[in-house]
Design a protein around this motif. Structure first.
Motif, PDB file in Angstrom:
ATOM      1  N   TRP A 167      -0.249   2.646  15.725  1.00 42.76           N
ATOM      2  CA  TRP A 167      -0.636   3.700  16.672  1.00 42.76           C
ATOM      3  C   TRP A 167       0.448   4.760  16.763  1.00 42.76           C
ATOM      4  O   TRP A 167       0.166   5.967  16.698  1.00 42.76           O
ATOM      5  N   TRP A 168       1.685   4.331  16.917  1.00 40.37           N
ATOM      6  CA  TRP A 168       2.782   5.285  17.050  1.00 40.37           C
ATOM      7  C   TRP A 168       3.025   6.067  15.758  1.00 40.37           C
ATOM      8  O   TRP A 168       3.354   7.257  15.785  1.00 40.37           O
ATOM      9  N   THR A 169       2.861   5.424  14.622  1.00 42.40           N
ATOM     10  CA  THR A 169       3.017   6.129  13.342  1.00 42.40           C
ATOM     11  C   THR A 169       1.934   7.181  13.171  1.00 42.40           C
ATOM     12  O   THR A 169       2.201   8.296  12.693  1.00 42.40           O
ATOM     13  N   THR A 170       0.707   6.838  13.569  1.00 37.59           N
ATOM     14  CA  THR A 170      -0.387   7.803  13.504  1.00 37.59           C
ATOM     15  C   THR A 170      -0.111   8.999  14.411  1.00 37.59           C
ATOM     16  O   THR A 170      -0.308  10.161  14.023  1.00 37.59           O
ATOM     17  N   LEU A 171       0.344   8.732  15.631  1.00 36.62           N
ATOM     18  CA  LEU A 171       0.685   9.813  16.558  1.00 36.62           C
ATOM     19  C   LEU A 171       1.768  10.708  15.963  1.00 36.62           C
ATOM     20  O   LEU A 171       1.671  11.945  15.999  1.00 36.62           O
ATOM     21  N   GLY A 172       2.801  10.091  15.393  1.00 36.15           N
ATOM     22  CA  GLY A 172       3.870  10.878  14.786  1.00 36.15           C
ATOM     23  C   GLY A 172       3.378  11.735  13.634  1.00 36.15           C
ATOM     24  O   GLY A 172       3.796  12.898  13.471  1.00 36.15           O
ATOM     25  N   GLN A 175      -2.323   8.218   6.060  1.00 37.42           N
ATOM     26  CA  GLN A 175      -3.106   7.539   5.012  1.00 37.42           C
ATOM     27  C   GLN A 175      -2.767   6.056   4.909  1.00 37.42           C
ATOM     28  O   GLN A 175      -3.657   5.198   4.871  1.00 37.42           O
ATOM     29  N   ILE A 176      -1.491   5.750   4.885  1.00 39.10           N
ATOM     30  CA  ILE A 176      -1.080   4.360   4.699  1.00 39.10           C
ATOM     31  C   ILE A 176      -1.466   3.515   5.908  1.00 39.10           C
ATOM     32  O   ILE A 176      -1.973   2.395   5.758  1.00 39.10           O
ATOM     33  N   THR A 177      -1.233   4.042   7.106  1.00 40.96           N
ATOM     34  CA  THR A 177      -1.608   3.281   8.298  1.00 40.96           C
ATOM     35  C   THR A 177      -3.114   3.076   8.353  1.00 40.96           C
ATOM     36  O   THR A 177      -3.597   2.003   8.742  1.00 40.96           O
ATOM     37  N   GLY A 178      -3.867   4.088   7.925  1.00 34.76           N
ATOM     38  CA  GLY A 178      -5.323   3.953   7.900  1.00 34.76           C
ATOM     39  C   GLY A 178      -5.782   2.882   6.936  1.00 34.76           C
ATOM     40  O   GLY A 178      -6.655   2.068   7.257  1.00 34.76           O
ATOM     41  N   ALA A 235       7.734   9.258   2.211  1.00 32.24           N
ATOM     42  CA  ALA A 235       7.326   8.711   3.512  1.00 32.24           C
ATOM     43  C   ALA A 235       6.380   7.533   3.369  1.00 32.24           C
ATOM     44  O   ALA A 235       6.216   6.750   4.319  1.00 32.24           O
ATOM     45  N   ALA A 236       5.738   7.381   2.204  1.00 30.57           N
ATOM     46  CA  ALA A 236       4.731   6.331   2.048  1.00 30.57           C
ATOM     47  C   ALA A 236       5.301   4.922   2.225  1.00 30.57           C
ATOM     48  O   ALA A 236       4.731   4.118   2.974  1.00 30.57           O
ATOM     49  N   PRO A 237       6.408   4.562   1.562  1.00 27.54           N
ATOM     50  CA  PRO A 237       6.958   3.219   1.803  1.00 27.54           C
ATOM     51  C   PRO A 237       7.366   3.000   3.256  1.00 27.54           C
ATOM     52  O   PRO A 237       7.196   1.906   3.799  1.00 27.54           O
ATOM     53  N   LEU A 238       7.906   4.050   3.899  1.00 22.92           N
ATOM     54  CA  LEU A 238       8.265   3.947   5.316  1.00 22.92           C
ATOM     55  C   LEU A 238       7.032   3.663   6.161  1.00 22.92           C
ATOM     56  O   LEU A 238       7.065   2.810   7.070  1.00 22.92           O
ATOM     57  N   ALA A 239       5.935   4.367   5.869  1.00 27.54           N
ATOM     58  CA  ALA A 239       4.694   4.149   6.613  1.00 27.54           C
ATOM     59  C   ALA A 239       4.223   2.709   6.464  1.00 27.54           C
ATOM     60  O   ALA A 239       3.759   2.094   7.436  1.00 27.54           O
ATOM     61  N   GLY A 240       4.322   2.161   5.262  1.00 29.59           N
ATOM     62  CA  GLY A 240       3.911   0.786   5.036  1.00 29.59           C
ATOM     63  C   GLY A 240       4.731  -0.197   5.853  1.00 29.59           C
ATOM     64  O   GLY A 240       4.195  -1.137   6.452  1.00 29.59           O
ATOM     65  N   LYS A 241       6.042   0.017   5.910  1.00 32.83           N
ATOM     66  CA  LYS A 241       6.896  -0.877   6.690  1.00 32.83           C
ATOM     67  C   LYS A 241       6.593  -0.779   8.183  1.00 32.83           C
ATOM     68  O   LYS A 241       6.560  -1.803   8.894  1.00 32.83           O
ATOM     69  N   ILE A 263       0.838  -1.203   0.000  1.00 33.54           N
ATOM     70  CA  ILE A 263       0.000   0.000   0.000  1.00 33.54           C
ATOM     71  C   ILE A 263       0.867   1.245   0.000  1.00 33.54           C
ATOM     72  O   ILE A 263       0.606   2.209  -0.727  1.00 33.54           O
ATOM     73  N   GLY A 264       1.935   1.232   0.805  1.00 29.43           N
ATOM     74  CA  GLY A 264       2.824   2.394   0.863  1.00 29.43           C
ATOM     75  C   GLY A 264       3.479   2.696  -0.466  1.00 29.43           C
ATOM     76  O   GLY A 264       3.558   3.857  -0.885  1.00 29.43           O
ATOM     77  N   THR A 265       3.955   1.652  -1.149  1.00 29.17           N
ATOM     78  CA  THR A 265       4.609   1.855  -2.447  1.00 29.17           C
ATOM     79  C   THR A 265       3.627   2.419  -3.469  1.00 29.17           C
ATOM     80  O   THR A 265       3.946   3.365  -4.213  1.00 29.17           O
TER      81      THR A 265
END
Length: 397
Positions: free
Chosen positions: A278-283, A322-325, A264-270, A138-140
């Motif tokens: 949760w922590w990615t969303t907070l960040g 977006q990606i975490t969601g 940042a999208a591929p990082l979010a996916g990983k 999804i991130g890619t």
């Protein structure tokens, strides 16, 4: 593992093809935004009506999200994606050949509706991906989509300067023709098992909201994030063109710099694949607040570099959320991913569109300082909502 193999479960070329497809499709919604002053007089639209140039495309995209994307749970997915690409090609050619407002606006509407094919490709990719690597996939793909959004405006400006405003639509039609051939030969077929009627499928979209609290909460977060994204990219060019004295071409280069946030999208996916949703969303939410606060100071100091860095931070924050969601919502139902995605994206698009209006209004009322304050305030409110009311909605399932 073969040279084309990929741990996500999709081959590297296919993953890149799907990412490019999403970016090329969605870019068509934004090409005309920077060209309104040029297109309007040539096709016979008055200055008062020139806003229809982008409004019809946006309305078409919203209609496509609600009425076309859910078909991904009903019909074979590759065929739907090819149909969407073909419709977008025809829409772009119609826009490029238009000599009057009626044909231009009709073609713009068709382009907007069919550009939602990107939201057919994304759930298809999630089905093809291995569950443990779904976030990375999804991130890619979303990085390709964001690059399409961010590059569309500067590309349109550069193309208009070189060969006239119609050239970008011809170029897009050519690129999508190549995409269609590649999808035809390399994209796997996927036929859903759902046997509902079309009306039942559409009604089911809205039931997803009632059924899944995680969907409601993630849609709320991303709607707010998308609103401040639109606020920034509506007001920031006004600040650059006005108080900071930039030319339109310099603004285009600024937009290119901002596209760095797509990385940042591929990082979010990983991070999502490792259970750090949760922590990615907070960040992401903290980055939005800090980005707008920093943008206020950067503009006051007249620092282009600092302003560009805040643009990257804001774009990155939107992608992280977006990606975490989407990692969460795609896990809610194996058989209804297109409907869940349609509900999520429609809410995001409808609410997020208000950000453009807010960006113009706040800049007119109080300049960039008020626009930046509004963006920071919205970010702070959604951060508070996340901390107070999330209650497990952002946990990996």
């Amino acid at each position: 593992m073969t040279e084309n193999a990929h741990p996500s479960g999709l081959s590297r070329p296919l993953l890149l093809l799907m990412s490019a497809t999403c970016g090329v499709l969605v870019a068509n919604i934004y090409y005309a935004q920077t060209l309104i002053d040029t297109i309007g007089p040539e096709i016979g639209l008055s200055p008062q009506s020139a806003g229809l140039i982008t409004t019809l495309t946006q309305l078409g995209y919203g209609a496509g999200l609600a009425l076309f994307v859910p078909l991904g749970d009903l019909f074979e997915n590759r065929r739907l994606a090819l149909l969407a690409v073909a419709g977008t090609i025809l829409g772009c050619i119609g826009v490029a050949l238009s000599t009057g407002p009626a044909t231009f606006l009709l073609a713009s509407l068709v382009t907007g509706i069919c550009a939602t094919g990107a939201q057919i490709v994304l759930p298809l990719a999630s089905h093809l991906a291995r569950p443990e690597r779904q976030g990375s996939v999804i991130g890619t793909i979303m990085s390709g989509l964001l690059f399409g959004i961010m590059l569309s405006r500067p590309l349109a400006s550069f193309a208009a300067d070189l060969a006239g405003w119609r050239s970008i639509f011809y170029a897009s039609a050519l690129a999508m023709s190549a995409i269609a051939l590649l999808l035809l030969y390399f994209c796997p077929q996927r036929t859903p098992e759902t046997r509902l009627s079309y009306s039942a499928i559409i009604a089911s979209v809205w039931r997803q909201f009632r059924q899944h609290r995680s969907l409601r909460m993630r849609a709320l977060y991303q709607s707010a994030m998308f609103a401040v994204f639109n606020l920034f990219w509506t007001a920031a060019p006004l600040q650059l063109l006005g108080p900071m004295g930039f030319s339109h071409q310099q603004v285009a280069w600024f937009a290119l710099a901002g596209a760095g946030g797509a990385l940042a999208a591929p990082l979010a996916g990983k991070l999502a694949d490792h259970g750090l949703i949760w922590w990615t969303t907070l960040g992401a939410m903290l980055l939005i607040v800090l980005g707008f606060v920093g943008a206020g100071f950067a503009a006051a100091a007249g620092s282009f570099i600092a302003f560009a860095i805040t643009a990257i931070l804001i774009d990155a924050a939107v992608q992280l959320n977006q990606i975490t969601g989407q990692k969460i919502i795609f896990a809610l139902s194996q058989d209804a991913r297109s409907r869940v995605n349609a509900a999520y994206m429609t809410a995001m698009f409808v609410v997020g569109a208000s950000g453009s209006v807010l960006g113009s209004a706040t800049f007119e009322a109080g300049g960039w300082r008020l626009s930046a304050a509004a963006g920071a305030a919205i970010g702070a409110v959604v951060l508070a909502a996340f901390l107070l009311f999330d209650r497990g909605a952002s946990s990996a399932e």
